[in-house]
Design a protein around this motif. Sequence first.
Motif, PDB file in Angstrom:
ATOM      1  N   ASP A  95       0.849  -1.192   0.000  1.00 40.81           N
ATOM      2  CA  ASP A  95       0.000   0.000   0.000  1.00 40.81           C
ATOM      3  C   ASP A  95       0.888   1.245   0.000  1.00 40.81           C
ATOM      4  O   ASP A  95       1.458   1.603   1.032  1.00 40.81           O
ATOM      5  N   PRO A  96       1.016   1.933  -1.166  1.00 40.50           N
ATOM      6  CA  PRO A  96       1.865   3.130  -1.208  1.00 40.50           C
ATOM      7  C   PRO A  96       1.145   4.343  -0.624  1.00 40.50           C
ATOM      8  O   PRO A  96      -0.008   4.613  -0.948  1.00 40.50           O
ATOM      9  N   GLN A  97       1.820   5.055   0.258  1.00 42.99           N
ATOM     10  CA  GLN A  97       1.323   6.288   0.866  1.00 42.99           C
ATOM     11  C   GLN A  97       2.442   7.327   0.770  1.00 42.99           C
ATOM     12  O   GLN A  97       3.603   6.966   0.623  1.00 42.99           O
ATOM     13  N   PRO A  98       2.123   8.608   0.878  1.00 39.58           N
ATOM     14  CA  PRO A  98       3.177   9.626   0.800  1.00 39.58           C
ATOM     15  C   PRO A  98       4.252   9.474   1.884  1.00 39.58           C
ATOM     16  O   PRO A  98       5.382   9.910   1.701  1.00 39.58           O
ATOM     17  N   TRP A  99       3.928   8.862   3.024  1.00 42.91           N
ATOM     18  CA  TRP A  99       4.860   8.732   4.147  1.00 42.91           C
ATOM     19  C   TRP A  99       5.493   7.344   4.233  1.00 42.91           C
ATOM     20  O   TRP A  99       6.162   7.014   5.195  1.00 42.91           O
TER      21      TRP A  99
END
Length: 134
Positions: A95-99
Amino acid sequence: MDMKLELVMVPVTDVDRAKEFYVRAGFHADHDQTVSEEIRFVQLTPPGSACSIAIGRGLTGLEPGSLDNLQMVVADADATHADLVARGIEVSEVDPQPWGRFIHLADPDGNQWALQELPSWSSGAGGDGQRPDA
């Protein structure tokens, strides 16, 4: 004064089933000691971690499966995902997230784990701590 987190109690219903799961997931089984009929202490350490978890009998009053979002940092979410799947561990997709990039999984009792690959700009990942969009 330094303070270092060393041990987190993880509440489980079946100690042997949980131990097998964590060892299959790559944790090292450090100790397994039955102190009495009421107390069994099993210490497991994730690879590369200075902090361990403990499962067993008579260790905590928490309900099995009640821990939500224990978090560990991994160097490469894709490689970790592939390794856990190869070990027979059910995990989410990355799951890619900005953080960071995350993988989620649960032990047999439902204790929730998040494995985070830190973003390249993060000081924890060796970056300068400055977000590129800041």
